[in-house]
Enzyme design. Structure first.
Site, PDB file in Angstrom:
ATOM      1  N   HIS A 174       1.333  28.243   7.286  1.00  0.00           N
ATOM      2  CA  HIS A 174       1.856  29.511   6.770  1.00  0.00           C
ATOM      3  C   HIS A 174       1.131  29.794   5.457  1.00  0.00           C
ATOM      4  O   HIS A 174       1.372  29.139   4.441  1.00  0.00           O
ATOM      5  CB  HIS A 174       3.366  29.416   6.580  1.00  0.00           C
ATOM      6  N   GLU A 177       2.317  29.847   1.798  1.00  0.00           N
ATOM      7  CA  GLU A 177       2.873  28.608   1.230  1.00  0.00           C
ATOM      8  C   GLU A 177       1.748  27.818   0.562  1.00  0.00           C
ATOM      9  O   GLU A 177       1.375  26.724   0.971  1.00  0.00           O
ATOM     10  CB  GLU A 177       3.580  27.829   2.341  1.00  0.00           C
ATOM     11  N   HIS A 267       4.354  22.326   3.959  1.00  0.00           N
ATOM     12  CA  HIS A 267       4.834  23.708   3.939  1.00  0.00           C
ATOM     13  C   HIS A 267       5.512  24.028   2.607  1.00  0.00           C
ATOM     14  O   HIS A 267       5.674  23.162   1.753  1.00  0.00           O
ATOM     15  CB  HIS A 267       5.869  23.919   5.053  1.00  0.00           C
ATOM     16  N   GLU A 343       8.498  19.939   2.881  1.00  0.00           N
ATOM     17  CA  GLU A 343       8.857  21.248   2.320  1.00  0.00           C
ATOM     18  C   GLU A 343       8.901  21.182   0.803  1.00  0.00           C
ATOM     19  O   GLU A 343       9.558  20.304   0.232  1.00  0.00           O
ATOM     20  CB  GLU A 343      10.238  21.675   2.840  1.00  0.00           C
TER      21      GLU A 343
HETATM   22  C1  GEM Z   1       9.487  25.553   9.147  1.00  0.00           C
HETATM   23  S1  GEM Z   1       9.827  24.185  10.089  1.00  0.00           S
HETATM   24  C2  GEM Z   1      11.384  24.563  10.644  1.00  0.00           C
HETATM   25  C3  GEM Z   1      12.077  23.314  10.780  1.00  0.00           C
HETATM   26  N1  GEM Z   1      13.444  23.558  10.982  1.00  0.00           N
HETATM   27  C4  GEM Z   1      14.258  22.526  11.123  1.00  0.00           C
HETATM   28  N2  GEM Z   1      15.556  22.781  11.170  1.00  0.00           N
HETATM   29  N3  GEM Z   1      13.748  21.309  11.207  1.00  0.00           N
HETATM   30  C5  GEM Z   1       9.085  26.706  10.076  1.00  0.00           C
HETATM   31  O1  GEM Z   1       7.993  26.636  10.624  1.00  0.00           O
HETATM   32  O2  GEM Z   1       9.914  27.611  10.236  1.00  0.00           O
HETATM   33  C6  GEM Z   1       8.426  25.149   8.236  1.00  0.00           C
HETATM   34  C7  GEM Z   1       8.189  26.172   7.192  1.00  0.00           C
HETATM   35  O3  GEM Z   1       7.786  27.283   7.512  1.00  0.00           O
HETATM   36  O4  GEM Z   1       8.449  25.853   6.045  1.00  0.00           O
HETATM   37 ZN    ZN Z   2       5.816  26.992   6.539  1.00  0.00          ZN
END
Ligand code: GEM
Ligand code: ZN
Length: 390
Positions: A174, A177, A267, A343
């Site tokens: 993304h 980010e 991310h 994250e």
């Molecule tokens: C997220 S990863 C989503 C993960 N969700 C759970 N509940 N494990 C995405 O791709 O939406 C990564 C991000 O964009 O930060």
């Molecule tokens: Zn992301």
């Protein structure tokens, strides 16, 4: 009346100007990705406002991709594009408002500290000067940019290549980010530090495969989430295609050639003001072995960095509920390996806030450097010990 101007004709530039007539009521809209509805990223230059009390109003903040991301968020500003500081910001549920009096006639604003394509190329260039690094070309993106993979290991190690653990780090699927590519910069700086004992041991026992930017087209276009075709790359891992998601197709192909023993996917999170990981507990192939590895990895990271924590995050996915179009889930399931989504916050680490910068590129770099510790903690147990022959 002062003559103000706003420009976006630079790497990741993105904003729509509604009105510049009144410095105390500059009206803006955050624009969507070029081929998708996701809107949250902004990056622009304001000129002509030195010493003036400014009010910038982002009128459509309430309609952005992650409206909760504006709660407690502060806009970033910079005079020199190197040093970024948070400015006074409020959100009323619809309009995001930033107030400042710039010192100079040129000030940049951004959703997070930008990581330019030129800096990306410099990162690859400098890493490529280190003996352990092979710079590999995987192929081209839809806009014709290079997808670059760094293969990193100590070739003189006594461990045979076939016995080395394959550790993958991918980042910035993304594109908005940008903290993810700052994380990789810090990770590489430490991994390539010949005086760092953890780095030296890991380079002897592992082959690292690092993709610093999974979405260079989205990065340059100033997209929050998608590539040039509007694909959310972190939903393409089950069935990527060369005409819609070549970035994923090329990296998946490389993973299938090398194998994967550990995968980290970096991310940023718009809403949660914390650093955390999301594992693969929802995968149908999740096992007690992987669960134990996850616990060891997280405990080691907690010990290595007060900026990491496990109390806050996405919560545990129900068994078998995983969406296998996400990188971490697809890799974990496909290779029966330890895999994490990492994250970092667009806001700050609420447990250890920094009033001046909030979460930043430099703090992302420090976190990236610290992740070598949990990698060391698990490296010898990523695969079950080979049973004795006979
Ligand atoms: C997220 S990863 C989503 C993960 N969700 C759970 N509940 N494990 C995405 O791709 O939406 C990564 C991000 O964009 O930060
Ligand atoms: Zn992301």
């Amino acid at each position: 009346m002062p003559q103000l101007s706003i420009s976006t004709s630079f790497d990741a530039g993105a904003i729509e100007v509604v009105s510049l007539d009144d410095p105390n009521d500059i009206q803006l809209n955050i624009r969507p990705d070029n081929a998708a509805a996701f809107a949250q990223w902004f990056h622009f230059r304001l000129q002509g406002a030195a010493g003036l009390p400014l009010t910038l109003r982002f009128l459509n903040a309430g309609q952005c991709a992650f409206p909760k991301g504006w709660i407690g968020y502060r806009v970033l500003a910079s005079h020199d594009r190197q040093h970024w500081v948070r400015v006074d910001t409020s959100f009323d549920g619809q309009v995001l408002t930033a107030r400042l009096a710039p010192d100079t006639h040129s000030v940049y604003f951004a959703y997070f500290e930008p990581y330019s394509y030129e800096r990306h190329l410099d990162l690859i260039g400098s890493a490529g000067q280190s003996d352990p690094v092979q710079v590999q070309h995987l192929g081209a993106t839809l806009d014709g940019r290079d997808m670059t993979l760094l293969r990193i290991t100590d070739a003189a190690s006594a461990v045979a290549a076939a016995d080395k653990r394959k550790v993958w780090l991918i980042a910035r699927q993304h594109s908005g980010e940008t903290m993810a590519e700052w994380f990789v910069e810090g990770f590489l700086e430490r991994l390539l530090d010949g005086d760092d004992p953890v780095a030296r041991v890991l380079l002897a026992r592992c082959i690292f495969y690092v993709v610093p930017n999974m979405n260079p087209d989205g990065a340059v276009r100033g997209n929050l989430r998608t590539n040039a075709a509007g694909a959310n790359l972190n939903r393409e891992w089950q069935a990527p295609s060369l005409d819609r998601s070549p970035e994923v197709w090329l990296v998946r192909q490389a993973m299938q050639q090398t194998g994967v023993d550990l995968c980290l996917d970096a991310h940023g999170d718009e809403s949660l003001p914390y650093n955390f990981v999301a594992g693969t507990e929802g995968n149908p192939g999740y096992t007690p072995r992987v669960a134990a590895l996850e616990a060891t990895f997280k405990a080691a990271w907690l010990a290595a960095s007060p900026d990491f924590q496990t109390a806050q995050g996405y919560g545990r996915a129900a068994p078998g509920s995983a969406n296998l179009t996400l990188a971490t889930n697809w890799v974990g399931q496909t290779f029966d390996c330890l895999a994490f989504t990492i994250e970092m916050p667009f806001k700050d680490n609420a447990d250890l806030p920094d009033e001046l910068t909030g979460w930043s590129g430099e703090r992302s770099k420090k976190l990236g450097a610290s992740v070598l510790q949990p990698v060391l903690a698990v490296v010898d147990s990523l695969r079950p010990a080979a049973s004795p022959a006979g």
